[in-house]
Design a protein around this motif. Sequence first.
Motif, PDB file in Angstrom:
ATOM      1  N   PRO A 171       0.816  -1.216   0.000  1.00 35.71           N
ATOM      2  CA  PRO A 171       0.000   0.000   0.000  1.00 35.71           C
ATOM      3  C   PRO A 171       0.849   1.265   0.000  1.00 35.71           C
ATOM      4  O   PRO A 171       1.973   1.288   0.513  1.00 35.71           O
ATOM      5  CB  PRO A 171      -0.806  -0.127   1.289  1.00 35.71           C
ATOM      6  N   ARG A 172       0.296   2.325  -0.561  1.00 35.32           N
ATOM      7  CA  ARG A 172       0.900   3.647  -0.493  1.00 35.32           C
ATOM      8  C   ARG A 172       0.242   4.379   0.670  1.00 35.32           C
ATOM      9  O   ARG A 172      -0.971   4.578   0.690  1.00 35.32           O
ATOM     10  CB  ARG A 172       0.697   4.412  -1.803  1.00 35.32           C
ATOM     11  N   VAL A 173       1.050   4.757   1.639  1.00 36.65           N
ATOM     12  CA  VAL A 173       0.545   5.352   2.882  1.00 36.65           C
ATOM     13  C   VAL A 173       1.053   6.781   3.011  1.00 36.65           C
ATOM     14  O   VAL A 173       2.267   7.021   2.982  1.00 36.65           O
ATOM     15  CB  VAL A 173       0.978   4.522   4.115  1.00 36.65           C
ATOM     16  N   LEU A 174       0.135   7.724   3.171  1.00 41.59           N
ATOM     17  CA  LEU A 174       0.483   9.120   3.382  1.00 41.59           C
ATOM     18  C   LEU A 174       0.385   9.448   4.859  1.00 41.59           C
ATOM     19  O   LEU A 174      -0.666   9.266   5.480  1.00 41.59           O
ATOM     20  CB  LEU A 174      -0.466  10.030   2.598  1.00 41.59           C
ATOM     21  N   ILE A 175       1.479   9.930   5.440  1.00 39.51           N
ATOM     22  CA  ILE A 175       1.484  10.422   6.816  1.00 39.51           C
ATOM     23  C   ILE A 175       1.517  11.939   6.745  1.00 39.51           C
ATOM     24  O   ILE A 175       2.456  12.534   6.232  1.00 39.51           O
ATOM     25  CB  ILE A 175       2.688   9.885   7.604  1.00 39.51           C
ATOM     26  N   SER A 176       0.472  12.560   7.257  1.00 41.32           N
ATOM     27  CA  SER A 176       0.325  14.006   7.109  1.00 41.32           C
ATOM     28  C   SER A 176       0.308  14.690   8.468  1.00 41.32           C
ATOM     29  O   SER A 176      -0.498  14.350   9.324  1.00 41.32           O
ATOM     30  CB  SER A 176      -0.980  14.319   6.358  1.00 41.32           C
ATOM     31  N   ALA A 179     -11.149  17.682   4.512  1.00 42.27           N
ATOM     32  CA  ALA A 179     -11.848  16.424   4.242  1.00 42.27           C
ATOM     33  C   ALA A 179     -12.025  16.205   2.740  1.00 42.27           C
ATOM     34  O   ALA A 179     -11.877  15.078   2.242  1.00 42.27           O
ATOM     35  CB  ALA A 179     -13.195  16.417   4.944  1.00 42.27           C
ATOM     36  N   ARG A 180     -12.322  17.270   1.994  1.00 39.93           N
ATOM     37  CA  ARG A 180     -12.433  17.141   0.537  1.00 39.93           C
ATOM     38  C   ARG A 180     -11.091  16.769  -0.079  1.00 39.93           C
ATOM     39  O   ARG A 180     -11.022  15.968  -1.024  1.00 39.93           O
ATOM     40  CB  ARG A 180     -12.964  18.441  -0.071  1.00 39.93           C
ATOM     41  N   LYS A 181     -10.017  17.363   0.451  1.00 44.60           N
ATOM     42  CA  LYS A 181      -8.682  17.018  -0.037  1.00 44.60           C
ATOM     43  C   LYS A 181      -8.369  15.559   0.245  1.00 44.60           C
ATOM     44  O   LYS A 181      -7.852  14.840  -0.624  1.00 44.60           O
ATOM     45  CB  LYS A 181      -7.634  17.933   0.594  1.00 44.60           C
ATOM     46  N   TRP A 182      -8.653  15.104   1.477  1.00 50.82           N
ATOM     47  CA  TRP A 182      -8.444  13.701   1.801  1.00 50.82           C
ATOM     48  C   TRP A 182      -9.172  12.799   0.812  1.00 50.82           C
ATOM     49  O   TRP A 182      -8.606  11.828   0.302  1.00 50.82           O
ATOM     50  CB  TRP A 182      -8.936  13.417   3.225  1.00 50.82           C
ATOM     51  N   ILE A 217      -1.036  20.574   2.993  1.00 48.39           N
ATOM     52  CA  ILE A 217      -1.830  19.501   2.406  1.00 48.39           C
ATOM     53  C   ILE A 217      -2.955  20.035   1.531  1.00 48.39           C
ATOM     54  O   ILE A 217      -3.341  19.407   0.539  1.00 48.39           O
ATOM     55  CB  ILE A 217      -2.408  18.566   3.498  1.00 48.39           C
ATOM     56  N   LEU A 218      -3.472  21.227   1.822  1.00 48.50           N
ATOM     57  CA  LEU A 218      -4.557  21.782   1.015  1.00 48.50           C
ATOM     58  C   LEU A 218      -4.080  22.144  -0.391  1.00 48.50           C
ATOM     59  O   LEU A 218      -4.901  22.302  -1.297  1.00 48.50           O
ATOM     60  CB  LEU A 218      -5.165  23.000   1.709  1.00 48.50           C
ATOM     61  N   ASP A 219      -2.763  22.271  -0.563  1.00 48.89           N
ATOM     62  CA  ASP A 219      -2.188  22.594  -1.873  1.00 48.89           C
ATOM     63  C   ASP A 219      -1.514  21.390  -2.529  1.00 48.89           C
ATOM     64  O   ASP A 219      -0.866  21.526  -3.569  1.00 48.89           O
ATOM     65  CB  ASP A 219      -1.152  23.718  -1.728  1.00 48.89           C
ATOM     66  N   TYR A 220      -1.666  20.225  -1.939  1.00 50.13           N
ATOM     67  CA  TYR A 220      -0.932  19.028  -2.368  1.00 50.13           C
ATOM     68  C   TYR A 220      -1.689  18.308  -3.480  1.00 50.13           C
ATOM     69  O   TYR A 220      -2.854  17.935  -3.309  1.00 50.13           O
ATOM     70  CB  TYR A 220      -0.749  18.112  -1.167  1.00 50.13           C
ATOM     71  N   CYS A 221      -1.027  18.104  -4.619  1.00 44.64           N
ATOM     72  CA  CYS A 221      -1.631  17.410  -5.761  1.00 44.64           C
ATOM     73  C   CYS A 221      -0.640  16.386  -6.306  1.00 44.64           C
ATOM     74  O   CYS A 221       0.055  16.647  -7.300  1.00 44.64           O
ATOM     75  CB  CYS A 221      -2.033  18.406  -6.846  1.00 44.64           C
ATOM     76  N   PRO A 222      -0.525  15.223  -5.678  1.00 46.64           N
ATOM     77  CA  PRO A 222       0.466  14.231  -6.109  1.00 46.64           C
ATOM     78  C   PRO A 222       0.052  13.540  -7.406  1.00 46.64           C
ATOM     79  O   PRO A 222      -1.121  13.571  -7.806  1.00 46.64           O
ATOM     80  CB  PRO A 222       0.470  13.242  -4.948  1.00 46.64           C
TER      81      PRO A 222
END
Length: 298
Positions: free
Chosen positions: A82-87, A172-175, A142-147
């Motif tokens: 899995p790809r796991v994001l720790i924020s 929450a929308r970003k998540w 994180i609100l500006d994060y677009c991977p």
Amino acid sequence: AVAHWLADHRRSPSHRCMDKDRQKLVKSLAGRYCDRSGNDCRWYHGSWELLKSLGVVSTSAVHAAEIERLLSSTMKTSPDMPRVLISGSTDETLLQIASTAYERADRQVEFTALDICATPLKLMRQYADCKECQLQTVRKNILDYCPAERFDVILTHAFMGNFTALDRAALARKWASLLTTGGRIVTIQRVRPEYSPETVRFNEEQSAGFVAAVTEAAANDEGFTPEERQEAVEAAITFASRFSGYAIRSRQELESPFRDAGLDFLHLEYRKLEQRGELAGPSVPSGGEYAFIISGRR
């Protein structure tokens, strides 16, 4: 009044030496990497390790078993790697908990650590290099994060309290946008009483108690020099005066951003954390109600 509360945080001379080395490292990293423009966070990251060693700030380690249990639940449906994001992690503690959980389950994992400050990313990078786990670090809000790729798991701890009610909805929308199909959000968040102010700070009484606890702990620890005791007190005064966050004051206030973003609660449990003593404040390890969450799309 705080002596019994501090008893579990005494250090042997050998541990105190390791603590000091660690504190010097983190303070040095904070001085080099914390953003000095706008919201300078050196006061926070630079003193965190010292205050953590004295047991007067609450960390994700207090919920380590619960985090591992929640992550284990997501492993049943996640890919082989899995790809796991720790924020949003003050140091490497959350990465350590997560990597341990996957290691115990004999699962390979690709971690990405995302933070607005470089200092915790440096600490996570050092931990990952030592443990030889796969980690990419990204310094960004994180609100500006677009991977380029989405994530199977997003892991945070006490992260929503860094955002206003309006920004929590955006979070929450970003998540939701960052999740793969079947992806999961794993988080633990404190829910404060309804009468709490929107912005959470140490009040005068809490500040005095916090500084007193640090003063007593440093005075009773033979490993501290007089200069180090004074440094600890000054760090406590600054921390108590500058710390702030945003209160989540009801279960509805916590849950609404998820539902409005089209996310379901696959696990939602509210529990009280056992009161740990008389010390009180917005960032200390005291009692309160916490939500244990796994969220995603069914």
